[in-house]
Enzyme design. Structure first.
Site: not given
Length: 406
Positions: A155-158, A160, A280
């Site tokens: 996942g990404s973007g915090s 969860g 990235r």
């Protein structure tokens, strides 16, 4: 035949549009492949073409790129989003275009595999365990000791990600992740990690060269929503050297070193420890921040690399940039928001961006989606940039009526 840059998927709040604009400045036709082109309607106004295709189906993407080759000279393929970057690298390999190693990207995007590879290379990091169910989470937290951070392994973007300080918070967040509310990109697997405490830093790397280090802080716990950035971070020479050394040691451990990498660390009692390696470029507004500080356009230079051209990472000037994300303090309906025009007119303010409009429902999620806008200030000195930012942010105001009051 026109040369084209293909961008896979993207984020409506992130750097995807910046890639479109940079591609056009380089004389390339930007083409976006997306499972939901309606999310990128605003790209058409910028002269980009968006095509519907199942971005989870590699064969379908290969067929679409092959079809496009009849009309365009495909100069490069890339993505601005975690979820698509590994697939974009597979397309690069299939069409013999410059790109990162797909296997390295995939194993890096799995946070548990990433942790294992970094640990094997002796890279300092928090204690961690892999968990597949509630019992695993409970046992892992008992072994590590509260407080712990519990997050999806992919996942990404915090999204969860939560700090769990008590057994009740641990149980509550585990139930949230496994109870059907969290959307899993893969089979449900969670990381339970020691809460590494100390100042947070983000390292921007291109190839094997550290471009710069940002210092940042977050909104209130238990979530990790970015609130403010300072670039470059105010560090001593020794702190800078140690962060650079640890960051560069991550690259060979993970098979990285082509193109951009973004590494997140905390400075703890034992020095810098790696929280996460992102294979990235960091999302907006990080590329704008680097350009304002050093005159280096990382998106343009990434596209140059992806299309087989040489890049230029030479700094053209040295400024200090301060950024504030605008974060709502409650859920509800946005009645009004204003002051952005006044803030943008403040000398030294480089950009003011609002993501929302009045009458928009606001439901905070505890991740990057909570940000409703940002302000960027730049000047020759840290104190001046911070003063400009404070003044500009103070000019922006909004009103939110809680749902239950309507």
């Amino acid at each position: 035949m026109a040369r084209a840059l293909i961008q896979l998927g993207g984020t409506t709040m992130g750097s995807s549009l910046l890639y479109v604009q940079a591609a056009q400045r380089l004389g390339l036709q930007p083409i976006n492949l997306s499972a939901d082109p309606t999310r990128y309607d605003h790209f058409a106004a910028k002269g980009a073409e968006t095509i519907r295709v199942d971005t989870d189906d590699l064969d379908a993407l290969i067929r679409e790129c092959s079809r496009l080759r009849a009309t365009y000279d495909i100069a490069g393929i890339t993505s601005a989003a975690d979820a698509f970057y590994a697939t974009a690298s597979k397309l690069c390999r299939h069409f013999d275009l410059p790109g990162p190693d797909p296997e390295a990207i995939e194993q890096c995007l799995d946070k548990y595999t990433q942790r294992q590879l970094l640990a094997a290379a002796g890279v300092p990091m928090p204690a961690y365990r892999l968990a597949a169910n509630a019992a695993d989470v409970e046992d892992s937290a008992a072994e590590i000791g509260l407080p712990v951070i519990v997050k999806p392994a992919v996942g990404s973007g915090s999204v969860g990600v939560r700090l769990c300080r008590t057994a009740d918070e641990l149980a509550e967040h585990t139930t949230y992740l496994l109870g059907g509310k969290h959307i899993w990109r893969s089979s449900p697997r969670m990381l339970v990690e020691e809460f590494a405490q100390g100042p947070y830093y983000c390292v921007q790397i291109m190839g094997n060269e550290v471009i710069g280090i940002a210092a940042a802080d977050f909104g209130p716990p238990p979530h990790f929503v970015f609130r403010e950035d300072i670039f470059p971070a105010p560090l001593t020479d020794e702190e800078h050297r140690r962060i650079v050394d640890v960051s560069l040691s991550c690259l060979p451990a993970l098979g990285l070193g082509w193109g951009p990498t973004c590494i997140e660390l905390r400075w703890t009692k034992r020095g810098p420890v790696v929280i996460e390696v992102n294979p990235r470029l960091a999302g907006a507004p990080d590329p704008q921040i680097v350009q304002l500080a050093y005159g280096v356009d990382l998106i343009t230079e990434h596209i140059k690399l992806a299309t087989g051209a040489g890049w230029n990472l030479r700094r053209r000037h040295s400024h200090t940039v301060a950024t504030r994300n605008l974060l709502p303090d409650r859920d509800g309906i946005l009645d009004w928001i204003d002051g952005d025009t006044r803030a943008a007119a403040v000398p030294g303010v480089a950009e003011v961006k609002l993501y929302i409009e009045p009458k928009t429902p606001i439901v905070r999620k505890g991740d990057y989606r909570d940000c409703i806008g940002y302000v960027i200030a730049a000047s020759p000195t840290l104190e001046q940039s911070k003063a400009i930012l404070r003044h500009a942010v103070d000019l922006i105001d909004w009103s939110i009526t809680p749902f239950e009051d309507r």
